[in-house]
Design a protein around this motif. Sequence first.
Motif, mmCIF file in Angstrom:
data_model
loop_
_atom_site.group_PDB
_atom_site.id
_atom_site.type_symbol
_atom_site.label_atom_id
_atom_site.label_comp_id
_atom_site.label_asym_id
_atom_site.label_seq_id
_atom_site.Cartn_x
_atom_site.Cartn_y
_atom_site.Cartn_z
ATOM 1 N N THR A 7 0.787 -1.217 -0.013
ATOM 2 C CA THR A 7 0.117 0.308 0.232
ATOM 3 C C THR A 7 0.832 1.527 0.237
ATOM 4 O O THR A 7 0.749 2.263 -0.808
ATOM 5 N N PHE A 8 1.782 0.904 0.823
ATOM 6 C CA PHE A 8 2.505 2.342 0.784
ATOM 7 C C PHE A 8 3.448 2.397 -0.474
ATOM 8 O O PHE A 8 3.928 3.256 -0.687
ATOM 9 N N LEU A 9 4.194 1.262 -1.112
ATOM 10 C CA LEU A 9 4.488 1.270 -1.986
ATOM 11 C C LEU A 9 3.862 1.993 -3.562
ATOM 12 O O LEU A 9 4.451 3.068 -3.966
ATOM 13 N N VAL A 10 2.402 1.565 -3.671
ATOM 14 C CA VAL A 10 1.523 2.468 -4.686
ATOM 15 C C VAL A 10 1.049 4.037 -3.824
ATOM 16 O O VAL A 10 1.451 4.376 -5.176
ATOM 17 N N ILE A 11 1.720 4.495 -2.511
ATOM 18 C CA ILE A 11 1.084 5.812 -2.666
ATOM 19 C C ILE A 11 2.662 6.282 -2.661
ATOM 20 O O ILE A 11 2.479 8.124 -3.883
ATOM 21 N N ALA A 12 3.474 5.846 -2.954
ATOM 22 C CA ALA A 12 4.919 6.302 -3.141
ATOM 23 C C ALA A 12 4.744 6.488 -4.615
ATOM 24 O O ALA A 12 5.654 7.446 -5.708
ATOM 25 N N ILE A 13 4.234 5.612 -5.329
ATOM 26 C CA ILE A 13 4.691 5.645 -7.111
ATOM 27 C C ILE A 13 3.604 6.738 -7.035
ATOM 28 O O ILE A 13 3.913 7.175 -8.169
ATOM 29 N N ILE A 14 1.807 6.324 -6.778
ATOM 30 C CA ILE A 14 1.222 7.723 -7.284
ATOM 31 C C ILE A 14 2.285 9.201 -6.866
ATOM 32 O O ILE A 14 1.890 9.994 -8.087
ATOM 33 N N ALA A 15 2.773 9.138 -5.761
ATOM 34 C CA ALA A 15 2.815 10.900 -5.488
ATOM 35 C C ALA A 15 4.171 11.416 -5.795
ATOM 36 O O ALA A 15 4.530 12.191 -6.505
ATOM 37 N N ALA A 16 4.992 10.233 -6.272
ATOM 38 C CA ALA A 16 5.940 10.384 -7.405
ATOM 39 C C ALA A 16 5.406 10.889 -9.131
ATOM 40 O O ALA A 16 5.884 11.536 -9.452
ATOM 41 N N VAL A 17 3.956 10.014 -9.185
ATOM 42 C CA VAL A 17 4.105 10.748 -10.291
ATOM 43 C C VAL A 17 3.356 12.203 -10.541
ATOM 44 O O VAL A 17 3.514 12.728 -11.597
ATOM 45 N N LEU A 18 2.679 12.310 -9.693
ATOM 46 C CA LEU A 18 2.517 13.608 -9.496
ATOM 47 C C LEU A 18 3.373 14.384 -9.052
ATOM 48 O O LEU A 18 2.794 15.571 -8.688
ATOM 49 N N ILE A 23 6.159 13.354 -0.326
ATOM 50 C CA ILE A 23 5.979 12.467 0.861
ATOM 51 C C ILE A 23 5.837 11.175 -0.179
ATOM 52 O O ILE A 23 5.327 10.450 0.555
ATOM 53 N N ALA A 24 5.918 11.419 -0.880
ATOM 54 C CA ALA A 24 6.928 9.812 -1.929
ATOM 55 C C ALA A 24 7.739 9.803 -1.058
ATOM 56 O O ALA A 24 8.180 8.232 -0.985
ATOM 57 N N GLY A 25 8.673 10.351 -0.815
ATOM 58 C CA GLY A 25 10.092 9.641 -0.110
ATOM 59 C C GLY A 25 9.880 8.670 1.037
ATOM 60 O O GLY A 25 10.354 7.879 1.303
ATOM 61 N N ALA A 31 7.926 1.975 3.071
ATOM 62 C CA ALA A 31 7.312 0.897 2.515
ATOM 63 C C ALA A 31 8.778 -0.601 2.688
ATOM 64 O O ALA A 31 8.451 -1.278 2.847
ATOM 65 N N GLN A 32 9.682 0.257 2.827
ATOM 66 C CA GLN A 32 10.633 -0.439 2.222
ATOM 67 C C GLN A 32 11.019 -1.029 4.786
ATOM 68 O O GLN A 32 11.229 -1.974 4.222
#
Length: 58
Positions: A7-18, A23-25, A31-32
Motif C-alpha cells: 500500500t505504501f509503495l503504491v502511494i509512493a509511486i502515485i505521489a512520485a508521478v504527481l 510524500i513519495a519519499g 514501505a521499505q
Amino acid sequence: MLGWALTFLVIAIIAAVLGFGGIAGAAAGIAQILFFVFVALFVISLIVNLMRGRGTRV
C-alpha cells in the motif's frame, strides 16, 4: 504486513508521478521498512519451523 508495504509503495509511486517528492519519499521509506520487517519475520518463522522438526502432513 506485506499488504501495508505494498500500500505504501503504491502511494509512493502515485505521489512520485504527481510530483509530491516529500510524500513519495516518506511513503517509500515506510514501505521499505515494512517490507524488510516482513521478510525478517518470515525467515524467523521458517527457522522456528525447522527447529521444531515438524514437517507438513499429507
